[in-house]
Scaffold this motif. Structure first.
Motif, mmCIF file in Angstrom:
data_model
loop_
_atom_site.group_PDB
_atom_site.id
_atom_site.type_symbol
_atom_site.label_atom_id
_atom_site.label_comp_id
_atom_site.label_asym_id
_atom_site.label_seq_id
_atom_site.Cartn_x
_atom_site.Cartn_y
_atom_site.Cartn_z
ATOM 1 N N THR A 255 -13.524 -4.064 -5.313
ATOM 2 C CA THR A 255 -12.061 -3.994 -5.279
ATOM 3 C C THR A 255 -11.450 -5.078 -6.182
ATOM 4 O O THR A 255 -10.471 -4.829 -6.876
ATOM 5 N N ASP A 256 -12.066 -6.260 -6.208
ATOM 6 C CA ASP A 256 -11.549 -7.323 -7.088
ATOM 7 C C ASP A 256 -11.735 -6.926 -8.557
ATOM 8 O O ASP A 256 -10.853 -7.134 -9.386
ATOM 9 N N TYR A 257 -12.895 -6.361 -8.860
ATOM 10 C CA TYR A 257 -13.184 -5.949 -10.245
ATOM 11 C C TYR A 257 -12.156 -4.898 -10.686
ATOM 12 O O TYR A 257 -11.557 -4.994 -11.760
ATOM 13 N N ILE A 258 -11.962 -3.901 -9.825
ATOM 14 C CA ILE A 258 -11.051 -2.800 -10.188
ATOM 15 C C ILE A 258 -9.616 -3.315 -10.337
ATOM 16 O O ILE A 258 -8.886 -2.926 -11.249
ATOM 17 N N ASP A 259 -9.233 -4.220 -9.439
ATOM 18 C CA ASP A 259 -7.878 -4.771 -9.513
ATOM 19 C C ASP A 259 -7.662 -5.532 -10.827
ATOM 20 O O ASP A 259 -6.524 -5.648 -11.307
ATOM 21 N N GLY A 260 -8.763 -6.007 -11.413
ATOM 22 C CA GLY A 260 -8.662 -6.735 -12.685
ATOM 23 C C GLY A 260 -8.598 -5.816 -13.902
ATOM 24 O O GLY A 260 -8.407 -6.283 -15.025
ATOM 25 N N ILE A 261 -8.769 -4.507 -13.709
ATOM 26 C CA ILE A 261 -8.716 -3.577 -14.845
ATOM 27 C C ILE A 261 -7.247 -3.259 -15.153
ATOM 28 O O ILE A 261 -6.487 -2.898 -14.237
ATOM 29 N N LYS A 262 -6.890 -3.370 -16.415
ATOM 30 C CA LYS A 262 -5.498 -3.117 -16.811
ATOM 31 C C LYS A 262 -5.113 -1.673 -16.447
ATOM 32 O O LYS A 262 -5.864 -0.735 -16.741
ATOM 33 N N GLY A 263 -3.984 -1.504 -15.781
ATOM 34 C CA GLY A 263 -3.514 -0.158 -15.441
ATOM 35 C C GLY A 263 -3.930 0.285 -14.040
ATOM 36 O O GLY A 263 -3.433 1.276 -13.517
ATOM 37 N N LEU A 264 -4.868 -0.442 -13.393
ATOM 38 C CA LEU A 264 -5.297 -0.075 -12.041
ATOM 39 C C LEU A 264 -4.902 -1.176 -11.058
ATOM 40 O O LEU A 264 -4.891 -2.358 -11.409
ATOM 41 N N LYS A 265 -4.616 -0.743 -9.823
ATOM 42 C CA LYS A 265 -4.299 -1.728 -8.780
ATOM 43 C C LYS A 265 -5.140 -1.408 -7.553
ATOM 44 O O LYS A 265 -5.285 -0.233 -7.189
ATOM 45 N N CYS A 266 -5.656 -2.448 -6.902
ATOM 46 C CA CYS A 266 -6.515 -2.183 -5.755
ATOM 47 C C CYS A 266 -6.534 -3.378 -4.810
ATOM 48 O O CYS A 266 -6.787 -4.504 -5.236
ATOM 49 N N HIS A 267 -6.253 -3.120 -3.526
ATOM 50 C CA HIS A 267 -6.304 -4.188 -2.524
ATOM 51 C C HIS A 267 -7.682 -4.264 -1.901
ATOM 52 O O HIS A 267 -8.399 -3.268 -1.855
ATOM 53 N N ARG A 268 -8.034 -5.432 -1.388
ATOM 54 C CA ARG A 268 -9.247 -5.516 -0.570
ATOM 55 C C ARG A 268 -8.991 -4.765 0.740
ATOM 56 O O ARG A 268 -7.978 -5.024 1.409
ATOM 57 N N PRO A 269 -9.876 -3.845 1.136
ATOM 58 C CA PRO A 269 -9.638 -3.130 2.394
ATOM 59 C C PRO A 269 -9.963 -4.003 3.608
ATOM 60 O O PRO A 269 -10.711 -4.969 3.494
#
Ligand code: GLU
Length: 389
Positions: A304-318
């Motif tokens: 989730t941290d990796y994905i949140d760091g991708i430009k254009g994507l947002k993701c919280h820790r579940p």
């Protein structure tokens, strides 16, 4: 051919369907990175398989009582006492099922008549609405809004109740958003259920996989809820036992009695030796499985941290569960197109958010509990794909 409207009007399961598609591609000799269905990479712990193999070798291969083997039901009652502080009568208040999906089917069968309404979360696990449809019911979707932390407000829920409402289906820890409902969240649902004489079917398949100190609360333990709750549990997720197809229902004596009729006619019994494995899984968790849970928490947060760091994507820790629930709204593409193209261009399989409901449209779901190697490669490919937009 004159097939039923119920099947003709239904759709394939996105979770199982995409995982099957990935498997077919793999069998054709092409590499595919599969993060679609919620299936962990690790095998079932050896202490569980060993006891089950011993049962097969000892000839435990005949049908059992429809409600489940006594040894299994006793083990369930002990598990409920130890883990959930629930005092269940193993003779009258539990019944063996073939996982939560089969539990959901008989639970709903016992509760609804054709035309009755069933309130579901939107987004929710893909098979809830279809199962309601197969049984002639009408699924009424109540949104889980991001601005409310993917939680229902009392107002939203109350507005959805009509004279035809019979059941609410709830999932906590929640698939796909990763929310773990607090006592306060559950109290809202309990209040509405009690006021309107509704039954709540609560899918607690992710009960053991809660992260960062979050605690799972069983809806049935709230005052006045025991007799109107059908609790679905299974070993699929927490014990990596998906292929065993085994779980159980905890509910009131009145409801379990009716479910027993259904089991007798529909399946006779859950597979005999599989119940032995499930009984072992009900025991105090051993190191092997405790290690899985620690590893999964690391993987879930890493992804989730990796994905949140991708430009254009947002993701919280579940708060719990296996999934990264990824907001793709900045990319301006539909969740279906995103997943289709990701599979085609990068051989990465994930699930489009719209399959979980209208309110899932701006999201995609990524299963985080795969091997480290698969995760590294899959995330790299996801990043490359998202950045090409
Ligand atoms: N429940 C899991 C998921 O959401 C497994 C797939 C399924 O049984 O539908 O991926």
């Amino acid at each position: 051919m004159n097939l039923s409207k119920r099947v003709l009007d239904s759709s394939f399961s996105a979770t199982v369907g995409i995982a099957d598609k990935a498997q077919i591609i793999r069998e054709q000799g092409r590499a595919v990175y599969d993060f679609s269905a919620g299936r962990a990479f690790e095998p079932t712990p050896a202490y569980i398989t060993r006891g089950t193999i011993a049962a097969i070798n000892a000839g435990d291969t005949h049908q059992t009582m429809a409600r489940g083997k006594t040894i299994y039901r006793n083990a369930i009652a002990e598990k409920l006492k130890r883990d959930n502080k629930i005092d269940a009568d193993p003779e009258k208040e539990v019944i063996a099922t073939m996982g939560c999906k089969q539990g959901l089917t008989i639970g709903l069968l016992a509760c609804i008549n054709p035309g009755d309404e069933v309130i579901v979360e939107d987004p929710c696990f893909v098979s809830y609405t279809q199962t309601v449809h197969y049984l002639g019911g009408k699924a009424v979707k109540v949104p889980l809004k991001a601005e409310n932390g993917f939680r229902w407000t009392k107002d939203d829920l109350e507005k959805a109740v009509t004279k035809r409402t019979k059941v609410i289906i709830l999932c906590s820890p929640h698939n796909p958003t990763g929310v773990v409902h607090s006592k306060k969240d559950l109290q809202i649902i309990a209040d509405v259920a009690i006021k309107n004489n509704l039954i709540v079917i609560t899918d607690e398949v992710y009960e053991r996989v809660v992260w960062n100190g979050h605690k799972h609360t069983n809806l049935a333990t709230l005052p006045g809820m025991k007799d109107r709750t059908i609790t679905l549990m299974s070993f699929t997720k927490s014990f990596s036992m998906g292929g065993w197809r085994v779980g159980f229902i905890y509910s009131s004596e009145n409801i379990i009695k009716e479910l027993e009729k259904l089991q007798q006619h529909l399946i006779t019994s859950v597979n005999s030796f599989v119940q032995i494995g499930a009984a072992i899984a009900c025991g105090k968790p051993q190191d092997e499985v405790l290690d899985y849970w620690l590893e999964w928490e690391k993987k879930v947060f890493y992804c989730t941290d990796y994905i949140d760091g991708i430009k254009g994507l947002k993701c919280h820790r579940p708060e719990g569960g296996f999934y990264a629930w990824v907001d793709i709204s900045q990319l301006g593409t539909s969740s279906y197109d995103f997943t289709e193209q990701l599979l085609e261009k990068e051989s990465v399989a994930i699930v489009h958010g719209s399959s979980f409901g209208e309110f899932g449209e701006n999201y995609v779901r990524f299963t985080c509990v795969k091997s480290w190697d698969e995760l590294e490669e899959g995330l790299k490919r996801l990043k490359r794909f998202a950045q090409s937009h």
